[in-house]
Design a protein around this motif. Structure first.
Motif, PDB file in Angstrom:
ATOM      1  N   VAL A   1       0.857  -1.120  -0.104  1.00 52.27           N
ATOM      2  CA  VAL A   1       0.033  -0.031  -0.003  1.00 52.27           C
ATOM      3  C   VAL A   1       0.773   1.322   0.017  1.00 52.27           C
ATOM      4  CG1 VAL A   1      -1.920   1.412   1.298  1.00 52.27           C
ATOM      5  CG2 VAL A   1      -1.969  -1.114   1.188  1.00 52.27           C
ATOM      6  N   SER A   2       1.808   1.291   1.021  1.00 51.61           N
ATOM      7  CA  SER A   2       2.643   2.624   0.992  1.00 51.61           C
ATOM      8  C   SER A   2       3.982   2.192   2.048  1.00 51.61           C
ATOM      9  CB  SER A   2       1.674   3.758   1.498  1.00 51.61           C
ATOM     10  OG  SER A   2       2.516   4.823   1.912  1.00 51.61           O
TER      11      SER A   2
ATOM     12  N   ASP B   1      -0.171   2.599  -6.695  1.00 53.27           N
ATOM     13  CA  ASP B   1      -0.856   3.232  -7.840  1.00 53.27           C
ATOM     14  C   ASP B   1      -2.460   3.245  -7.370  1.00 53.27           C
ATOM     15  OD1 ASP B   1       0.761   2.411 -10.844  1.00 53.27           O
ATOM     16  OD2 ASP B   1       1.204   3.913  -9.274  1.00 53.27           O
ATOM     17  N   SER B   2      -3.076   2.369  -7.078  1.00 50.65           N
ATOM     18  CA  SER B   2      -4.385   2.271  -6.511  1.00 50.65           C
ATOM     19  C   SER B   2      -4.859   3.207  -5.321  1.00 50.65           C
ATOM     20  CB  SER B   2      -4.808   0.826  -6.244  1.00 50.65           C
ATOM     21  OG  SER B   2      -4.140   0.550  -4.981  1.00 50.65           O
ATOM     22  N   VAL B   3      -4.021   3.725  -4.493  1.00 52.77           N
ATOM     23  CA  VAL B   3      -4.045   4.385  -3.425  1.00 52.77           C
ATOM     24  C   VAL B   3      -3.605   5.769  -3.387  1.00 52.77           C
ATOM     25  CG1 VAL B   3      -4.174   2.534  -2.015  1.00 52.77           C
ATOM     26  CG2 VAL B   3      -2.196   4.162  -1.804  1.00 52.77           C
ATOM     27  N   LYS B   4      -2.730   6.240  -4.400  1.00 52.92           N
ATOM     28  CA  LYS B   4      -2.138   7.578  -4.813  1.00 52.92           C
ATOM     29  C   LYS B   4      -3.154   8.441  -4.849  1.00 52.92           C
ATOM     30  CE  LYS B   4       1.603   6.616  -7.212  1.00 52.92           C
ATOM     31  NZ  LYS B   4       2.648   6.172  -8.312  1.00 52.92           N
TER      32      LYS B   4
ATOM     33  N   THR C   1      -2.205   8.916   2.550  1.00 55.12           N
ATOM     34  CA  THR C   1      -1.048   9.678   2.937  1.00 55.12           C
ATOM     35  C   THR C   1      -0.314   8.893   4.235  1.00 55.12           C
ATOM     36  OG1 THR C   1      -1.896  11.929   2.237  1.00 55.12           O
ATOM     37  CG2 THR C   1       0.146  11.833   3.968  1.00 55.12           C
ATOM     38  N   ILE C   2       1.010   8.685   4.032  1.00 55.80           N
ATOM     39  CA  ILE C   2       1.819   7.891   5.164  1.00 55.80           C
ATOM     40  C   ILE C   2       2.698   8.774   5.764  1.00 55.80           C
ATOM     41  CG2 ILE C   2       3.687   7.190   3.626  1.00 55.80           C
ATOM     42  CD1 ILE C   2       4.047   4.680   5.273  1.00 55.80           C
TER      43      ILE C   2
ATOM     44  N   MET D   1      -6.385   7.448   5.354  1.00 57.34           N
ATOM     45  CA  MET D   1      -6.920   7.105   4.169  1.00 57.34           C
ATOM     46  C   MET D   1      -8.210   7.768   3.982  1.00 57.34           C
ATOM     47  SD  MET D   1      -6.723   3.140   5.033  1.00 57.34           S
ATOM     48  CE  MET D   1      -7.795   3.095   6.109  1.00 57.34           C
ATOM     49  N   ASN D   2      -8.308   8.722   2.673  1.00 60.89           N
ATOM     50  CA  ASN D   2      -9.453   9.489   2.104  1.00 60.89           C
ATOM     51  C   ASN D   2     -10.188   8.829   1.094  1.00 60.89           C
ATOM     52  OD1 ASN D   2      -8.772  11.280   4.311  1.00 60.89           O
ATOM     53  ND2 ASN D   2      -7.432  12.351   2.970  1.00 60.89           N
ATOM     54  N   SER D   3     -11.259   9.315   0.705  1.00 62.30           N
ATOM     55  CA  SER D   3     -11.745   9.052  -0.319  1.00 62.30           C
ATOM     56  C   SER D   3     -11.813   7.565  -0.553  1.00 62.30           C
ATOM     57  CB  SER D   3     -11.451   9.629  -1.572  1.00 62.30           C
ATOM     58  OG  SER D   3     -11.387  11.024  -1.416  1.00 62.30           O
ATOM     59  N   LEU D   4     -12.478   6.729   0.565  1.00 59.55           N
ATOM     60  CA  LEU D   4     -12.269   5.303   0.658  1.00 59.55           C
ATOM     61  C   LEU D   4     -13.304   4.676  -0.291  1.00 59.55           C
ATOM     62  CD1 LEU D   4     -11.618   4.836   4.481  1.00 59.55           C
ATOM     63  CD2 LEU D   4     -10.222   3.826   2.665  1.00 59.55           C
ATOM     64  N   ILE D   5     -13.011   3.583  -0.809  1.00 58.94           N
ATOM     65  CA  ILE D   5     -14.035   2.966  -1.837  1.00 58.94           C
ATOM     66  C   ILE D   5     -13.832   1.375  -1.270  1.00 58.94           C
ATOM     67  CG2 ILE D   5     -13.506   4.431  -3.636  1.00 58.94           C
ATOM     68  CD1 ILE D   5     -11.375   2.347  -4.862  1.00 58.94           C
TER      69      ILE D   5
END
Length: 124
Positions: free
Chosen positions: A48-49, A62-65, A69-70, A83-87
């Motif tokens: 993830v990061s 790429d899927s979380v860019k 933010t780490i 983690m924002n704009s979660l899907i």
């Protein structure tokens, strides 16, 4: 040796936010690169990061860019994942991991210390 404990997971609706924390014990935390990985049911664990020892370098899948933010606070021996704009595709168990080196990698095989994981569930 480093021991890791994650917290902050939970259930959130699509578009919502969560902040994961990973508290580390051990003298080597401030010199260790830290990473977040996740594993969804029936899938392999994925990167993830990650953040280097000083916090000056970060990498994202790429899927979380642009959404995740780490960060880290070496004074508190803690690394965070905002983690924002979660899907719904973000639904997984999230693991914190530490390397013995301060350099970032994206391979789970290079991380020696792992937390127990925290569940993140995003509802549609």
């Amino acid at each position: 040796q480093v021991q890791l404990v994650e917290s902050g997971g939970g259930l959130v609706q699509t578009g919502g936010s969560l902040r994961l924390s990973c508290a580390a014990s051990g003298r080597t935390f401030s010199s260790a690169a830290m990473g977040w990985f996740r594993q969804a049911p029936g899938k392999e664990r994925e990167f993830v990061s990650a953040i280097n020892w000083s916090g000056g370098y970060t990498r994202y899948a790429d899927s979380v860019k642009g959404r995740f933010t780490i960060s880290r606070d070496n004074a508190k021996n803690t690394v965070y994942l905002q983690m924002n704009s979660l899907i719904p595709d973000d639904t997984a168990v999230y693991y914190c991991a530490a390397r013995s080196s301060g350099v970032i990698t994206t391979s789970s095989l290079t991380y020696y210390y792992w937390g127990q994981g925290t569940q993140v569930t995003v509802s549609s």
